[in-house]
Write an enzyme that holds these catalytic residues in place. Structure first.
Site, PDB file in Angstrom:
ATOM      1  N   THR A  28      36.592  39.230 -64.933  1.00  0.00           N
ATOM      2  CA  THR A  28      36.779  40.682 -64.913  1.00  0.00           C
ATOM      3  C   THR A  28      35.917  41.352 -63.859  1.00  0.00           C
ATOM      4  O   THR A  28      36.212  42.476 -63.445  1.00  0.00           O
ATOM      5  CB  THR A  28      36.428  41.302 -66.286  1.00  0.00           C
ATOM      6  OG1 THR A  28      35.088  40.944 -66.626  1.00  0.00           O
ATOM      7  CG2 THR A  28      37.372  40.818 -67.372  1.00  0.00           C
ATOM      8  N   GLY A 110      27.170  22.781 -60.705  1.00  0.00           N
ATOM      9  CA  GLY A 110      28.607  22.661 -60.910  1.00  0.00           C
ATOM     10  C   GLY A 110      29.073  22.755 -62.336  1.00  0.00           C
ATOM     11  O   GLY A 110      30.205  22.387 -62.645  1.00  0.00           O
ATOM     12  N   LEU A 113      27.166  27.393 -64.761  1.00  0.00           N
ATOM     13  CA  LEU A 113      25.974  28.059 -65.294  1.00  0.00           C
ATOM     14  C   LEU A 113      25.252  28.872 -64.228  1.00  0.00           C
ATOM     15  O   LEU A 113      24.114  29.268 -64.399  1.00  0.00           O
ATOM     16  CB  LEU A 113      25.025  27.025 -65.901  1.00  0.00           C
ATOM     17  CG  LEU A 113      25.625  26.143 -66.996  1.00  0.00           C
ATOM     18  CD1 LEU A 113      24.600  25.143 -67.505  1.00  0.00           C
ATOM     19  CD2 LEU A 113      26.158  26.997 -68.144  1.00  0.00           C
ATOM     20  N   GLU A 148      26.536  35.251 -50.852  1.00  0.00           N
ATOM     21  CA  GLU A 148      27.530  34.273 -51.312  1.00  0.00           C
ATOM     22  C   GLU A 148      28.929  34.609 -50.813  1.00  0.00           C
ATOM     23  O   GLU A 148      29.702  33.725 -50.449  1.00  0.00           O
ATOM     24  CB  GLU A 148      27.511  34.171 -52.838  1.00  0.00           C
ATOM     25  CG  GLU A 148      28.351  33.033 -53.357  1.00  0.00           C
ATOM     26  CD  GLU A 148      27.873  32.453 -54.679  1.00  0.00           C
ATOM     27  OE1 GLU A 148      28.621  31.658 -55.253  1.00  0.00           O
ATOM     28  OE2 GLU A 148      26.758  32.796 -55.122  1.00  0.00           O
ATOM     29  N   ASP A 160      27.044  37.246 -61.881  1.00  0.00           N
ATOM     30  CA  ASP A 160      26.078  36.152 -61.914  1.00  0.00           C
ATOM     31  C   ASP A 160      24.730  36.584 -61.345  1.00  0.00           C
ATOM     32  O   ASP A 160      23.670  36.288 -61.904  1.00  0.00           O
ATOM     33  CB  ASP A 160      26.609  34.951 -61.135  1.00  0.00           C
ATOM     34  CG  ASP A 160      27.818  34.323 -61.797  1.00  0.00           C
ATOM     35  OD1 ASP A 160      28.152  34.729 -62.923  1.00  0.00           O
ATOM     36  OD2 ASP A 160      28.429  33.435 -61.182  1.00  0.00           O
TER      37      ASP A 160
END
Length: 347
Positions: A28, A110, A113, A148, A160
């Site tokens: 979202t 990977g 998390l 990123e 994140d």
């Protein structure tokens, strides 16, 4: 092995940031929606020192030392994230001439998390201390996301990095990704968050993440809205062609689940919150199609073992499952799942 052994000098700054699991609000954030992650007590620690014209970094986890000039493009390795944050700082006008980093991390790679966000935020906070940069934790999160997206090439949302920079272990971070308003809310008393990792790694930049993001953008365009955040009526998405109808249905319903989840947290309703987590997984599997048979089986096994709710966490296409478990059942829960999945890692 440490910074001094690798670089021949003592580190001048140090910082850490946690990994995270997402309790509700999956896929979202890049549609200006609501999210509800919680940091986990597993951290990435970054020690930093000064350098000129280059970035050098040693990863304790990978056992690799890498170095590149500041002007280098991304090359698909862990150094991209560190070059990316230096690049983002320089683009924002901060005079960072280069850096050396020593990285040690408890966050599995990977597994969904947010190991990359933990690395970016820890590196930025170390650089903030090293070069005395006037940056708030919110600005750190925004710079980490820019690194990123624009340097590494993963079109991630802001969740994140916000969780890594502003979240608190033991609490859920309720975040409105449009306004960046945020609030830390306590998790239900007598429960714990379990992370179940089968080692199903995935690469976001190479997987289906960018495709799902493009599908969500196309659904919003066809509905005539800036983002699916603006759609509150699930009936509207039924007019879309397949698979855009399913993609939009997940995002619209997931936003509603986050808002209901916040209400459940405010009431301390662990059962209600867990049910929303399980509904989220069904939607991710059926409408957004980012789950895997192994993740579906792990969710069902967690529920059978007594979890109040369970779902995949992160972008999907691999990764881990997060479950909400009553403290009183924790020992039995662990034993049951380890018996069924011998290679399972519980965090």
């Amino acid at each position: 092995m440490g910074f001094q052994e690798v670089f021949g000098a003592l580190p001048e700054a140090s910082a850490r940031a946690p990994g995270r699991v997402n309790l509700l609000g999956e896929h979202t954030d890049y549609q200006e929606g609501y999210v509800l992650p919680t940091p986990i007590p597993y951290f990435t620690q970054v020690e930093a020192g000064r350098a000129e014209g280059r970035v050098e970094a040693y990863s304790e986890t990978l056992g690799e030392l890498r170095a590149r000039p500041l002007a280098s493009p991304a090359q698909g390795d862990f150094l991209d994230y560190l070059l990316g944050v230096v690049w983002a700082l320089r683009e924002a006008g901060h005079p960072v001439p280069g850096a050396r980093f020593y990285v040690r991390s408890q966050v599995p790679l990977g597994a969904g998390l947010s190991s990359s966000a933990a690395l970016e935020v820890a590196a930025l906070k170390a650089l903030r201390a090293l070069y005395r940069l006037p940056l708030s934790d919110l600005e750190v999160a925004l710079l980490a996301q820019r690194a990123e997206v624009a340097y590494v090439g993963v079109r991630c949302g802001i969740m994140d990095q916000m969780a890594a920079s502003l979240g608190e272990v033991g609490q859920a971070l309720f975040l409105d990704t449009r306004t960046l308003e945020h609030e830390n809310l306590p998790l239900p008393q007598g429960t714990r968050v379990a992370v179940l990792d089968l080692g199903l790694s995935r690469r976001l930049a190479e997987g289906g993440y960018n495709q799902r993001r493009q599908e969500a953008e196309e659904a919003a365009r066809r509905l005539g809205v800036r983002s699916l955040r603006e759609v509150a009526d699930l009936c509207l998405v039924e007019s879309l062609p397949s698979p855009l109808d399913r993609r939009a249905r997940h995002i619209v319903s997931e936003n509603l689940r986050v808002l209901r989840g916040v209400e459940a947290l405010r009431k301390g309703d662990a059962g209600g919150f867990g049910a929303l987590m399980t509904q989220s997984h069904r939607s991710l599997a059926q409408d957004y199609e980012v789950s895997l048979p192994e993740l579906d089986a792990l969710v069902e096994a967690a529920l059978e073992a007594g979890a109040l709710g369970a779902k995949l966490t992160g972008a999907g296409f691999g990764g881990a499952v997060v479950a909400l478990v009553a403290e009183a059942l924790w020992e039995d829960f662990q034993r049951t799942l380890r018996d069924r999945f011998p290679g399972l890692r519980l965090l």
